[in-house]
Design a protein around this motif. Structure first.
Motif, PDB file in Angstrom:
ATOM      1  N   GLN A  40      -1.681  15.122  -6.095  1.00  0.00           N
ATOM      2  CA  GLN A  40      -0.810  14.305  -6.934  1.00  0.00           C
ATOM      3  C   GLN A  40       0.609  14.246  -6.373  1.00  0.00           C
ATOM      4  OE1 GLN A  40      -0.514  15.587 -10.971  1.00  0.00           O
ATOM      5  NE2 GLN A  40       0.798  13.887 -11.576  1.00  0.00           N
ATOM      6  N   THR A  41       1.154  15.385  -5.957  1.00  0.00           N
ATOM      7  CA  THR A  41       2.506  15.409  -5.407  1.00  0.00           C
ATOM      8  C   THR A  41       2.572  14.603  -4.117  1.00  0.00           C
ATOM      9  OG1 THR A  41       2.838  17.600  -6.349  1.00  0.00           O
ATOM     10  CG2 THR A  41       4.377  16.902  -4.646  1.00  0.00           C
ATOM     11  N   ILE A  42       1.571  14.769  -3.268  1.00  0.00           N
ATOM     12  CA  ILE A  42       1.533  14.025  -2.010  1.00  0.00           C
ATOM     13  C   ILE A  42       1.417  12.526  -2.276  1.00  0.00           C
ATOM     14  CG2 ILE A  42       0.153  13.606   0.070  1.00  0.00           C
ATOM     15  CD1 ILE A  42      -0.361  16.642   0.128  1.00  0.00           C
ATOM     16  N   ALA A  43       0.593  12.151  -3.261  1.00  0.00           N
ATOM     17  CA  ALA A  43       0.451  10.730  -3.600  1.00  0.00           C
ATOM     18  C   ALA A  43       1.769  10.156  -4.127  1.00  0.00           C
ATOM     19  CB  ALA A  43      -0.656  10.544  -4.629  1.00  0.00           C
ATOM     20  N   GLU A  44       2.478  10.921  -4.949  1.00  0.00           N
ATOM     21  CA  GLU A  44       3.767  10.454  -5.462  1.00  0.00           C
ATOM     22  C   GLU A  44       4.769  10.256  -4.320  1.00  0.00           C
ATOM     23  OE1 GLU A  44       5.149  13.207  -8.398  1.00  0.00           O
ATOM     24  OE2 GLU A  44       3.525  12.740  -9.787  1.00  0.00           O
ATOM     25  N   LEU A  45       4.779  11.192  -3.372  1.00  0.00           N
ATOM     26  CA  LEU A  45       5.691  11.075  -2.243  1.00  0.00           C
ATOM     27  C   LEU A  45       5.338   9.884  -1.358  1.00  0.00           C
ATOM     28  CD1 LEU A  45       6.095  14.830  -1.335  1.00  0.00           C
ATOM     29  CD2 LEU A  45       7.880  13.322  -2.192  1.00  0.00           C
ATOM     30  N   GLU A  46       4.040   9.674  -1.109  1.00  0.00           N
ATOM     31  CA  GLU A  46       3.621   8.536  -0.300  1.00  0.00           C
ATOM     32  C   GLU A  46       3.968   7.223  -0.992  1.00  0.00           C
ATOM     33  OE1 GLU A  46      -0.491   9.479   0.367  1.00  0.00           O
ATOM     34  OE2 GLU A  46      -0.040  10.522   2.244  1.00  0.00           O
ATOM     35  N   HIS A  47       3.807   7.176  -2.307  1.00  0.00           N
ATOM     36  CA  HIS A  47       4.182   5.974  -3.053  1.00  0.00           C
ATOM     37  C   HIS A  47       5.688   5.731  -2.947  1.00  0.00           C
ATOM     38  CE1 HIS A  47       5.332   3.568  -6.566  1.00  0.00           C
ATOM     39  NE2 HIS A  47       4.166   2.966  -6.377  1.00  0.00           N
ATOM     40  N   ALA A  48       6.476   6.791  -3.051  1.00  0.00           N
ATOM     41  CA  ALA A  48       7.934   6.655  -2.923  1.00  0.00           C
ATOM     42  C   ALA A  48       8.308   6.153  -1.536  1.00  0.00           C
ATOM     43  CB  ALA A  48       8.610   7.991  -3.207  1.00  0.00           C
ATOM     44  N   PRO A  64      19.416   0.599   7.220  1.00  0.00           N
ATOM     45  CA  PRO A  64      18.905   1.821   7.850  1.00  0.00           C
ATOM     46  C   PRO A  64      18.793   3.008   6.897  1.00  0.00           C
ATOM     47  CG  PRO A  64      21.079   1.246   8.716  1.00  0.00           C
ATOM     48  CD  PRO A  64      20.648   0.137   7.837  1.00  0.00           C
ATOM     49  N   ALA A  65      19.501   2.994   5.783  1.00  0.00           N
ATOM     50  CA  ALA A  65      19.403   4.096   4.817  1.00  0.00           C
ATOM     51  C   ALA A  65      17.997   4.182   4.245  1.00  0.00           C
ATOM     52  CB  ALA A  65      20.425   3.912   3.698  1.00  0.00           C
ATOM     53  N   PHE A  66      17.344   3.037   4.067  1.00  0.00           N
ATOM     54  CA  PHE A  66      15.999   3.024   3.517  1.00  0.00           C
ATOM     55  C   PHE A  66      14.978   3.520   4.533  1.00  0.00           C
ATOM     56  CE2 PHE A  66      18.320   0.300   0.719  1.00  0.00           C
ATOM     57  CZ  PHE A  66      17.775   0.563  -0.531  1.00  0.00           C
ATOM     58  N   ALA A  67      15.159   3.152   5.775  1.00  0.00           N
ATOM     59  CA  ALA A  67      14.255   3.639   6.829  1.00  0.00           C
ATOM     60  C   ALA A  67      14.396   5.151   6.984  1.00  0.00           C
ATOM     61  CB  ALA A  67      14.559   2.935   8.144  1.00  0.00           C
ATOM     62  N   GLN A  68      15.619   5.651   6.903  1.00  0.00           N
ATOM     63  CA  GLN A  68      15.862   7.096   7.010  1.00  0.00           C
ATOM     64  C   GLN A  68      15.190   7.835   5.855  1.00  0.00           C
ATOM     65  OE1 GLN A  68      17.264   8.892   9.400  1.00  0.00           O
ATOM     66  NE2 GLN A  68      17.079  10.810   8.289  1.00  0.00           N
ATOM     67  N   LYS A  69      15.330   7.307   4.650  1.00  0.00           N
ATOM     68  CA  LYS A  69      14.729   7.932   3.470  1.00  0.00           C
ATOM     69  C   LYS A  69      13.211   7.949   3.589  1.00  0.00           C
ATOM     70  CE  LYS A  69      14.871   9.367  -0.887  1.00  0.00           C
ATOM     71  NZ  LYS A  69      15.671  10.433  -1.413  1.00  0.00           N
ATOM     72  N   SER A  70      12.626   6.854   4.025  1.00  0.00           N
ATOM     73  CA  SER A  70      11.182   6.782   4.205  1.00  0.00           C
ATOM     74  C   SER A  70      10.709   7.794   5.247  1.00  0.00           C
ATOM     75  CB  SER A  70      10.771   5.371   4.621  1.00  0.00           C
ATOM     76  OG  SER A  70       9.389   5.300   4.831  1.00  0.00           O
ATOM     77  N   TYR A  71      11.448   7.919   6.329  1.00  0.00           N
ATOM     78  CA  TYR A  71      11.115   8.888   7.375  1.00  0.00           C
ATOM     79  C   TYR A  71      11.170  10.317   6.827  1.00  0.00           C
ATOM     80  CZ  TYR A  71      11.521  11.692  11.602  1.00  0.00           C
ATOM     81  OH  TYR A  71      11.335  12.654  12.572  1.00  0.00           O
ATOM     82  N   GLU A  72      12.206  10.624   6.061  1.00  0.00           N
ATOM     83  CA  GLU A  72      12.336  11.971   5.493  1.00  0.00           C
ATOM     84  C   GLU A  72      11.188  12.285   4.545  1.00  0.00           C
ATOM     85  OE1 GLU A  72      16.197  11.970   3.709  1.00  0.00           O
ATOM     86  OE2 GLU A  72      17.227  12.001   5.648  1.00  0.00           O
ATOM     87  N   ASP A  74       8.157  10.959   4.661  1.00  0.00           N
ATOM     88  CA  ASP A  74       6.956  11.121   5.493  1.00  0.00           C
ATOM     89  C   ASP A  74       6.925  12.497   6.151  1.00  0.00           C
ATOM     90  OD1 ASP A  74       6.164   8.575   4.786  1.00  0.00           O
ATOM     91  OD2 ASP A  74       6.906   7.640   6.623  1.00  0.00           O
ATOM     92  N   GLN A  75       8.069  12.986   6.609  1.00  0.00           N
ATOM     93  CA  GLN A  75       8.137  14.320   7.208  1.00  0.00           C
ATOM     94  C   GLN A  75       7.807  15.393   6.177  1.00  0.00           C
ATOM     95  OE1 GLN A  75       8.675  15.160  10.506  1.00  0.00           O
ATOM     96  NE2 GLN A  75       8.365  12.964  10.741  1.00  0.00           N
ATOM     97  N   LEU A  76       8.271  15.220   4.955  1.00  0.00           N
ATOM     98  CA  LEU A  76       7.987  16.162   3.885  1.00  0.00           C
ATOM     99  C   LEU A  76       6.494  16.188   3.569  1.00  0.00           C
ATOM    100  CD1 LEU A  76       9.534  18.072   1.957  1.00  0.00           C
ATOM    101  CD2 LEU A  76       9.617  16.187   0.335  1.00  0.00           C
ATOM    102  N   VAL A  77       5.874  15.018   3.536  1.00  0.00           N
ATOM    103  CA  VAL A  77       4.429  14.933   3.287  1.00  0.00           C
ATOM    104  C   VAL A  77       3.660  15.639   4.407  1.00  0.00           C
ATOM    105  CG1 VAL A  77       2.472  13.341   3.182  1.00  0.00           C
ATOM    106  CG2 VAL A  77       4.534  12.860   1.866  1.00  0.00           C
ATOM    107  N   GLN A  78       4.061  15.420   5.640  1.00  0.00           N
ATOM    108  CA  GLN A  78       3.387  16.076   6.763  1.00  0.00           C
ATOM    109  C   GLN A  78       3.503  17.590   6.681  1.00  0.00           C
ATOM    110  OE1 GLN A  78       4.899  14.408  10.404  1.00  0.00           O
ATOM    111  NE2 GLN A  78       3.776  12.495  10.158  1.00  0.00           N
ATOM    112  N   ARG A  79       4.688  18.078   6.290  1.00  0.00           N
ATOM    113  CA  ARG A  79       4.870  19.524   6.144  1.00  0.00           C
ATOM    114  C   ARG A  79       3.969  20.072   5.050  1.00  0.00           C
ATOM    115  NH1 ARG A  79      10.795  20.388   4.887  1.00  0.00           N
ATOM    116  NH2 ARG A  79      10.001  22.429   4.333  1.00  0.00           N
TER     117      ARG A  79
END
Length: 101
Positions: A40-48, A64-72, A74-79
């Motif tokens: 559930q947490t991973i799904a919420e993060l992927e949706h965000a 670029p602020a939106f691309a940076q946020k999306s990248y961050e 995605d990195q959190l989900v991978q971790r």
């Protein structure tokens, strides 16, 4: 010579007074509570992340602020998927909308 000894004495006093503040309690972790990786947490993060990418394309014209946020996010989900501990504060921050000034 007198300046040097005064400087040395002041440094010694400062170190002596700051030592208790620098020392931490033994055996007590200073980290925040870790989030267990669940679907559930991973799904919420992927949706965000997807919502942030969509907002970047549609509403903010590739800000670029939106691309940076999306990248961050995605990195959190991978971790999380790799089993690393993630602080609840990091998840909460990732779920916050992007602030553009």
């Amino acid at each position: 010579m007198r300046k040097l000894s005064t400087f040395f004495a002041a440094g010694t006093v400062a170190l002596t007074l700051s030592s208790p503040a620098l020392a931490g309690s033994v055996g007590i972790s200073r980290s925040y509570a870790a989030v267990q990786p669940n679907a559930q947490t991973i799904a919420e993060l992927e949706h965000a992340s997807q919502a942030t990418q969509h907002e970047a394309r549609e509403g903010n014209k590739n800000n670029p602020a939106f691309a940076q946020k999306s990248y961050e996010i995605d990195q959190l989900v991978q971790r999380m998927q790799s089993g690393q501990q993630v602080a609840q504060e990091q998840v909460d921050q990732a779920l916050q909308p992007v602030w553009v000034w």
